[in-house]
Design a protein around this motif. Structure first.
Motif, short mmCIF file in Angstrom:
data_model
loop_
_atom_site.label_atom_id
_atom_site.label_comp_id
_atom_site.label_asym_id
_atom_site.label_seq_id
_atom_site.Cartn_x
_atom_site.Cartn_y
_atom_site.Cartn_z
N LYS A 78 -12.47 -4.40 -2.18
CA LYS A 78 -11.91 -5.64 -1.63
C LYS A 78 -11.98 -6.78 -2.65
N LEU A 79 -13.05 -6.82 -3.44
CA LEU A 79 -13.20 -7.88 -4.44
C LEU A 79 -12.05 -7.87 -5.43
N PHE A 80 -11.69 -6.68 -5.91
CA PHE A 80 -10.62 -6.59 -6.92
C PHE A 80 -9.23 -6.78 -6.31
N LYS A 81 -9.14 -6.68 -4.98
CA LYS A 81 -7.85 -6.89 -4.31
C LYS A 81 -7.66 -8.33 -3.84
N LEU A 82 -8.64 -9.20 -4.13
CA LEU A 82 -8.50 -10.60 -3.74
C LEU A 82 -7.26 -11.22 -4.37
N GLU A 86 -8.02 -16.75 -5.20
CA GLU A 86 -9.42 -16.53 -4.82
C GLU A 86 -10.24 -16.04 -6.02
N LYS A 87 -9.63 -15.20 -6.84
CA LYS A 87 -10.32 -14.71 -8.04
C LYS A 87 -10.62 -15.86 -9.01
N GLU A 88 -9.73 -16.81 -9.08
CA GLU A 88 -9.92 -17.93 -10.01
C GLU A 88 -11.18 -18.73 -9.68
N LYS A 89 -11.58 -18.73 -8.43
CA LYS A 89 -12.82 -19.41 -8.04
C LYS A 89 -14.05 -18.70 -8.60
N LEU A 90 -13.87 -17.43 -8.96
CA LEU A 90 -14.97 -16.61 -9.47
C LEU A 90 -14.82 -16.35 -10.97
N LEU A 132 -22.50 -18.99 -8.02
CA LEU A 132 -21.57 -17.88 -8.03
C LEU A 132 -21.77 -16.99 -6.80
N PHE A 133 -23.03 -16.71 -6.46
CA PHE A 133 -23.31 -15.86 -5.29
C PHE A 133 -22.76 -16.50 -4.01
N GLN A 134 -22.83 -17.81 -3.91
CA GLN A 134 -22.34 -18.50 -2.71
C GLN A 134 -20.83 -18.40 -2.57
N LYS A 135 -20.14 -18.16 -3.68
CA LYS A 135 -18.68 -18.03 -3.65
C LYS A 135 -18.23 -16.60 -3.34
N LEU A 136 -19.15 -15.63 -3.43
CA LEU A 136 -18.78 -14.25 -3.13
C LEU A 136 -18.52 -14.06 -1.64
N PRO A 137 -17.65 -13.13 -1.28
CA PRO A 137 -17.50 -12.80 0.14
C PRO A 137 -18.88 -12.44 0.72
N PRO A 138 -19.24 -12.95 1.89
CA PRO A 138 -20.60 -12.79 2.42
C PRO A 138 -21.10 -11.35 2.50
N ILE A 139 -20.23 -10.44 2.95
CA ILE A 139 -20.68 -9.04 3.07
C ILE A 139 -20.93 -8.44 1.69
N LEU A 140 -20.08 -8.77 0.71
CA LEU A 140 -20.30 -8.28 -0.65
C LEU A 140 -21.62 -8.81 -1.19
#
Length: 308
Positions: A78-82, A86-90, A132-140
């Motif tokens: 799911k992370l790579f399919k963002l 959304e990826k730019e935030k990370l 950075l961790f706070q920006k990750l999807p919560p379940i990830l």
């Protein structure tokens, strides 16, 4: 009938046949069996031989639940399919390797790997990038935390058995890897229109104690160099690939477990005392690691930097 010369040639080819797969170590046998038993001794010898002759092996029965691996895999996909916004935030920030982006870029003219990468510090907690961790999807974020702690336990167990096989003292191994630094790198290798012109990941060795690789697909992409030939690693179901780093990849997650930043890395003092020789110098792990990231990936170039 074959003459003697033909038979000799056939024997020569057979002896030097390149192996078709890396060794497999059963960790349940290694960790759970009586250490004095012949079964445990045999598995320890397999580990020692795999470490010395290959530097790579797969581990089965490692104790990490299949459900955790599947859940983690799902979240990484799911992370790579963002969406790109959304990826730019990370995205990586200047002078920071964490987030989406390339690593080991030594010059603007350098040919980059055909690979999307997401890199993050995971353990100990004080080296984590909380923003950075706070920006990750919560379940990830939750699954990264659980997976990292399980991998740490696994890495410490394997390192302990490697030390035992080498005859190193428990105290020396504990000093090196207690509260060791752990880094997680997620790799996605998209389809390439001209694969003959691209490299998924440059040939390299890792500047860590251990790298534990979870290959999320059955695609055979990872290769190991053995006797001058490249051997493809065929992932076994629920197995993990262990790569011994210099101080001791389709879609994959590499977890690097290494010494803590404050220790010196170099030849083990207990082994130097036994053999009365040291081939590498001692430097702080922080200095060693900075030098590793300052270079383009190129085989074992960073290990050459350590030689006396």
């Amino acid at each position: 009938m074959w003459d003697t010369k033909e038979i000799a040639n056939l024997q020569f080819l057979y002896i030097y046949k390149v192996p078709t797969s890396i060794p497999v170590i059963d960790l349940h046998t290694l960790f759970s069996t009586d250490s004095e038993s012949s079964t445990c001794s045999s598995e320890l010898n397999k580990l020692h031989s795999a470490s010395k002759e290959w530097g790579f092996f797969q581990v089965i029965n490692h104790g990490i639940s299949e459900s955790l691996l599947e859940d983690f895999k799902s979240e990484v996909l799911k992370l790579f399919k963002l969406p790109m916004e959304e990826k730019e935030k990370l995205w990586q920030k200047e002078d920071c390797q964490e987030g989406f982006g390339q690593l080991f870029v030594a010059s603007e003219d350098q040919k980059l790997d055909w690979c999307d990468k997401f890199y993050v510090n995971t353990l100990p907690y004080n080296i984590r990038n909380s923003k950075l961790f706070q920006k990750l999807p919560p379940i990830l974020s939750e699954k990264v935390d659980t997976y990292s702690r399980e991998i740490k336990k696994l890495a410490v167990g394997i390192l302990g058995e490697m030390g035992k096989a080498l005859g190193m003292s428990k105290e020396e191994m504990r000093e090196l890897f207690d509260d060791g630094a752990q880094f997680l790198q997620m790799n996605y290798y998209p389809q390439c229109p001209e694969p003959e012109l691209a490299m998924g990941f440059s040939p390299h060795s890792d500047a860590t104690g251990l790298t534990i690789l979870y290959q999320l697909t059955k695609t055979t992409g990872l290769q190991v160099r053995k006797n001058g030939k490249w051997v493809s690693v065929k992932p076994l179901p629920n197995a993990l690939v262990v790569n011994i780093g210099d101080i001791m990849e389709r879609l994959s997650v590499a977890t690097f477990y290494s010494s803590n930043m404050g220790v010196e890395v170099g030849p083990a003092r207990s082994l130097v005392a036994q053999h009365n020789v040291a081939n590498f110098r001692r430097v702080t792990f922080e200095e060693y690691y900075k030098d590793f990231f300052a270079r383009k990936l190129d085989g074992k170039s960073n290990l050459e930097f350590m030689k006396l």
